[in-house]
Design a protein around this motif. Sequence first.
Motif, mmCIF file in Angstrom:
data_model
loop_
_atom_site.group_PDB
_atom_site.id
_atom_site.type_symbol
_atom_site.label_atom_id
_atom_site.label_comp_id
_atom_site.label_asym_id
_atom_site.label_seq_id
_atom_site.Cartn_x
_atom_site.Cartn_y
_atom_site.Cartn_z
ATOM 1 N N ASN A 776 43.551 40.100 39.228
ATOM 2 C CA ASN A 776 42.906 40.351 40.522
ATOM 3 C C ASN A 776 43.306 39.306 41.549
ATOM 4 O O ASN A 776 43.596 39.615 42.710
ATOM 5 C CB ASN A 776 41.384 40.357 40.361
ATOM 6 C CG ASN A 776 40.896 41.607 39.646
ATOM 7 O OD1 ASN A 776 41.526 42.671 39.714
ATOM 8 N ND2 ASN A 776 39.771 41.506 38.943
ATOM 9 N N LYS A 777 43.358 38.044 41.117
ATOM 10 C CA LYS A 777 43.702 36.968 42.047
ATOM 11 C C LYS A 777 45.154 37.045 42.510
ATOM 12 O O LYS A 777 45.510 36.486 43.546
ATOM 13 C CB LYS A 777 43.452 35.627 41.384
ATOM 14 C CG LYS A 777 41.972 35.314 41.171
ATOM 15 C CD LYS A 777 41.799 33.988 40.458
ATOM 16 C CE LYS A 777 40.317 33.663 40.237
ATOM 17 N NZ LYS A 777 40.131 32.382 39.506
ATOM 18 N N ASN A 778 45.995 37.727 41.761
ATOM 19 C CA ASN A 778 47.416 37.839 42.118
ATOM 20 C C ASN A 778 47.772 39.215 42.678
ATOM 21 O O ASN A 778 48.939 39.611 42.671
ATOM 22 C CB ASN A 778 48.285 37.529 40.895
ATOM 23 C CG ASN A 778 48.332 36.040 40.586
ATOM 24 O OD1 ASN A 778 49.139 35.297 41.139
ATOM 25 N ND2 ASN A 778 47.431 35.609 39.705
ATOM 26 N N GLY A 779 46.749 39.962 43.131
ATOM 27 C CA GLY A 779 47.017 41.203 43.861
ATOM 28 C C GLY A 779 47.112 42.434 43.018
ATOM 29 O O GLY A 779 47.693 43.430 43.455
ATOM 30 N N ALA A 780 46.566 42.434 41.798
ATOM 31 C CA ALA A 780 46.591 43.626 40.937
ATOM 32 C C ALA A 780 45.178 43.935 40.483
ATOM 33 O O ALA A 780 44.471 43.055 39.985
ATOM 34 C CB ALA A 780 47.505 43.382 39.737
ATOM 35 N N GLN A 781 44.729 45.217 40.698
ATOM 36 C CA GLN A 781 43.376 45.624 40.335
ATOM 37 C C GLN A 781 43.421 46.650 39.213
ATOM 38 O O GLN A 781 44.369 47.436 39.127
ATOM 39 C CB GLN A 781 42.642 46.231 41.541
ATOM 40 C CG GLN A 781 42.281 45.196 42.615
ATOM 41 C CD GLN A 781 43.495 44.811 43.473
ATOM 42 O OE1 GLN A 781 44.323 45.674 43.757
ATOM 43 N NE2 GLN A 781 43.589 43.543 43.852
ATOM 44 N N LEU A 782 42.386 46.600 38.370
ATOM 45 C CA LEU A 782 42.312 47.575 37.283
ATOM 46 C C LEU A 782 42.289 48.986 37.835
ATOM 47 O O LEU A 782 41.651 49.269 38.848
ATOM 48 C CB LEU A 782 41.055 47.332 36.447
ATOM 49 C CG LEU A 782 41.093 46.205 35.410
ATOM 50 C CD1 LEU A 782 39.720 46.050 34.790
ATOM 51 C CD2 LEU A 782 42.132 46.485 34.361
ATOM 52 N N ARG A 783 43.007 49.874 37.133
ATOM 53 C CA ARG A 783 42.945 51.286 37.524
ATOM 54 C C ARG A 783 41.608 51.872 37.071
ATOM 55 O O ARG A 783 41.126 51.585 35.968
ATOM 56 C CB ARG A 783 44.072 52.066 36.857
ATOM 57 C CG ARG A 783 45.455 51.707 37.420
ATOM 58 C CD ARG A 783 46.508 52.655 36.895
ATOM 59 N NE ARG A 783 46.259 54.021 37.356
ATOM 60 C CZ ARG A 783 47.024 55.056 37.044
ATOM 61 N NH1 ARG A 783 48.078 54.864 36.246
ATOM 62 N NH2 ARG A 783 46.764 56.258 37.481
ATOM 63 N N SER A 784 41.034 52.694 37.934
ATOM 64 C CA SER A 784 39.761 53.354 37.585
ATOM 65 C C SER A 784 40.031 54.560 36.711
ATOM 66 O O SER A 784 41.133 55.118 36.723
ATOM 67 C CB SER A 784 39.029 53.783 38.846
ATOM 68 O OG SER A 784 39.826 54.636 39.639
#
Length: 784
Positions: A776-784
Amino acid sequence: MQFSESWLRSLVNPSLSSDELSHLLTMAGLEVEEMKPVAASYDKVVVAQVLTKEKHPDADRLNVLTVDVGQAEPLTIVCGAGNVTVGMKAPCALVGAKLPGIEIKQAKVRGIASFGMMCSEKELGLAEESAGLMVLDVDATVGQSIRAHLDLDDHLITLKLTPNRCDCLSLNGIAREVAALTGTVMASFPEATFTQTGTQNRKVKVTSSSACPRYSGRVISGVNAKAQTPVWMVKRLERCGLRSISALVDVTNYVLLELGQPLHAFDLNKLNGDIEVRFGRAGEKLKLLNEQTIDLQGDMLVIADAKAPVALAGVMGGADSAVDDATTDIFLESAFFAPSVIVGKSRRLGFSSDSSYRFERGVDYAATAFALDRATQLILDVCGGQSGEVTEVLGELPVRHPVKLRTSRVHRVLGISLPSEQIPQILSRLGMSYKQNGEEFIVTPPSYRFDIEIEEDLIEEVARVHGYENILPAPIQAPMCILPRNESQRPLAKILQSMVVRDYQETINYAFVDAAWERDLCGNSSPITLKNPIASQMSVMRSSLLGGLLESLRTNLARKQSRVRLFEVGGCFSKSANGYEQYERLAGLAYGGSQAEQWGVPSRNVDFYDVKGDVEALFAPLSLTFKALPHPALHPGKSARILLDGNEIGWIGELHPQWQQTYDLPNPPVWFEVDMSALMGSSVPKAAGISRVPLVRRDIAVLADEGVLVDTLLTAMRGVKAPYVDDIGLFDVYRGKGVEQGKKSLAFRVLLQDTQKTLTESEIEPSIAMLVDVLNKNGAQLRS
């Protein structure tokens, strides 16, 4: 240097065959480059005298000769030579003689029996062309074998001398060497018997005694410049590669070959006033004997009269003061010029001379007076005249400093023990004076040995005279053991083998490269330039191995090699604040198919990722990172910096289309280059037990912008060192339906393990949460 074996044997004649003599010289460091006979091997050719000459009754151009060949009865020979006369002496080939390309038989020529053949130089194999019979001396002995009369059993020997053996650039020097090697007594030169009856002289002024420490000269008046050079002298000159010019010039050339001392004869009546040895002045010109007119420079030493320069000292005389057939008085010069003053002048002017070749290396400064007397005696014998007194200017001559030689050091370096009396015997045979104190010698080299300066030089002389072939190999007596190898350093052989296993072939290129390579491929506008490059396209030192690999690629493509994979390990060079730096690098280049042509896999060209895999395999198990950056030689979108532990260690990428076109390459090659210092390092393996419990796998799928690098995310996740995490890797990248434009879906595989127990969900989830937080801190979010 080419010389006649018979001339050498007139000075020293050891009991050795020609082949044995050649071998002896080569093994002593005077390499015999070539040895060839003066004439082809034949016999039954003798000195004959024409007794009678009558016209052939049936042929206008033929004559019937009666010839005395030293037998009981004269022979009848039919001859067509135009220069045949009664009383002349010429070679005659008897029946049965086998000359080059012809066998002599008894035959009838237009009805008259002929019992031999009168010969020209061409028919004896002594000349390419000849206009008639070879005319022999009137004092030639009738019936004597022509081989004996003309010394046709002689050999021409060519030595390939090293620059330090300038003392052997003469027959005297070579004879001196043979006498030392064999212990044979050397014949002495005849002493001068002339008396000084002439009254003319020339004053000499030397303005730079350091450039010319010794200058000698004398006037010889009343000479006959048209006198014929003796046949024996002409023969010796020709067999040493010099043609006969005139008696005066031939004598100076003869003494040059005999003693190694260059001489020059000026026409005294063409000189204006006294002689001055000085450096050239601005605006002065000099026309040399080779018809070349040169502009004199301030570092060129000249011989001048009161009006202008008349010779380029140590190189060549001037045309305006040269001797000719009208010359009656000469000034004969014999001098010693400092090698540092003469060296390089011939090369600068674009020609070479026998004099400059010797003066550049150094001549015997103690032999100038003897050479002057020797040449004077020969000129008086051949051309007549009256000799004047010697004018000599003497400065500070070179000094031969004593060198200490220790017997123990000789034994240690050569590995053999010589008898106590052998070393002083060898030194004496070499003409070296010495003082002995027990096992030590204080040796003073002779004036003609410029190359004896340190103890090792004397040890080499002892070894040469003792004979390298007599120094037999001895068993190694030193303690031997296997050296320890540091496991944190990879041996070079292992690295090279790794490249070979990856299907690369090693190449070796010059470190001298074209300045255009440095400018275009490396962006290096100020490379290290060479002061004296061996070729114009090799004028700078390389800062990268790329240029040589590209040139090797082009060579292979020119030979129809469609798939090329090359590598090189070599030094690169750069400027630094303290001067220059050298560092070792390894570079590889791949071109053509990714695999050799086969049926098992589809054909495709090698790409960036193929070579990236080779680099990663080369560094394994160390982990590399790659950062997209531009390089002058590489495609803007297909180049990257190679990093190890955050340190830049090299480059990788595809060749820029501009340089692909410049180098006429059908397809772009992929190149990499890394520092050897980084590649030599290796991690030391640590032993660990094998886990009895299975691995736990968790997959993390995230969405990220296209600009987010996978390497950044992997580095960040590995950097947090989450508990139980054994390995993290990317296994899927997805773009398309269900994924927003400008984004990409990334799936990471996370392997967790505890070697002592099976992990529970309560132990796994905190580790996965740490990784998700980093993503998250490096610009990647978990896919829902």
